[in-house]
Design an enzyme around this catalytic site. Sequence first.
Site, short mmCIF file in Angstrom:
data_model
loop_
_atom_site.label_atom_id
_atom_site.label_comp_id
_atom_site.label_asym_id
_atom_site.label_seq_id
_atom_site.Cartn_x
_atom_site.Cartn_y
_atom_site.Cartn_z
CE LYS A 223 -4.20 -1.81 0.06
NZ LYS A 223 -5.06 -1.85 1.24
NE ARG A 265 -7.20 -8.69 -1.48
CZ ARG A 265 -6.65 -7.86 -2.37
NH1 ARG A 265 -5.73 -6.98 -1.97
NH2 ARG A 265 -7.01 -7.90 -3.64
#
Length: 301
Positions: A223, A265
Site C-alpha cells: 500500500k 491479504r
Amino acid sequence: MLHPAPLRADLAALDRTLVMGVVNVTPDSFSDGGRWYEPDAAVAHGLELLARGADLLDVGGESTRPGAARVDPDTERARVLPVIQELAGAGAVVSVDTTRAAVAHDAVAAGAAIVNDVSGGLADPAMYRLVAEAGVPYVAMHWRGHADVMDDLADYDDIVADVCRELAERVDAAVTAGVRPEQLVLDPGLGFAKPGRDNWPLLAHLDALVALGHPVLVGASRKRFLGHLLAGRDGGVDPVPPVERDLATAAVTALAAAAGAWCVRVHDVAGSVDAVRVAAAWTAARGEPGADDVRTGGHGG
C-alpha cells in the site's frame, strides 16, 4: 483463532493467521500492472501462490487503486469467472473480490467460497441479501467511496473509533438483512479514504477491531503508506515502488498476526507465510492462544 463459517475444515482447524494470496485479473492494478491479466497467466499465478504456502486466493477483476475508473459488470465477470472456476477446480479456497452482488452470485456458482467486498455492502444494496442466501463468509471492508473519490473522504475525528463505529454499522445492516454473524469478517480498509499517517493507528490498535467480535482481515500489502514510510531510504524523496514494499509488508503481517488478525491479504505470499510462523512462535512463547504448531511446514506454518 476465530474463523468465519462456513470455512473448509482444514483451514478452520488452523489456530493461526491465514495468508490470502492476491490474484489481480486487471490491466491496471497498482501492484503488478496487469502482469496476470490473461486467464491462463492468472491461474498459473494462483497455483504458484498456493505452492508457496497461500491458504486462500483472492481473485479480483476491477482495480481499486486510487483514481481507478470502474469497469462494467460483464467485463468484470469475463475476467474473474474462468479464473475462479479453474482455481477452485484445482482445490483452492477462492475468494471473489467484488462490490457487485450479481458478480458475487456468479462467482459463488463458479466455485468461490468467500465474498470479499471492499465497499462493505455500501456499493450495492443487494449484496447482503446475496451473501445471506449463498451462506458464504463475507468480508466487509471499511469504505467511504469508490476509488475515484475516496481520497476526498478522509476526514476523521478519531480514526480508530470512527472506523470501528462505521464497521459496527455495517455489521448491524448485514445481520438485519439476514447475514449470520458467524459469516462476517471485518477489514479496516487500509489505504481506502485514509492518508498515510492514518493507517498506523489502525494497525497499532487492531485489538479494538478484534474486540468487535468478528474475524479481522488486514490488507496492507504494497500500500501507499508503506511506500511513503520507506521514502528516502536510498537518499531519494519519492515513495518506493510497490514491488519494493514486500519486506515492509511482511513486517506488518507479523505484527497483525501477533495482534490477532484472522487473515492477511498479500501479494508476496512466501514472505508473509514466514512472518505468520514468526508470530505463531511469538504467541506460543507468551503462552497465548492463536499459535499453531510452528514446526509444521507448508500450510501448517
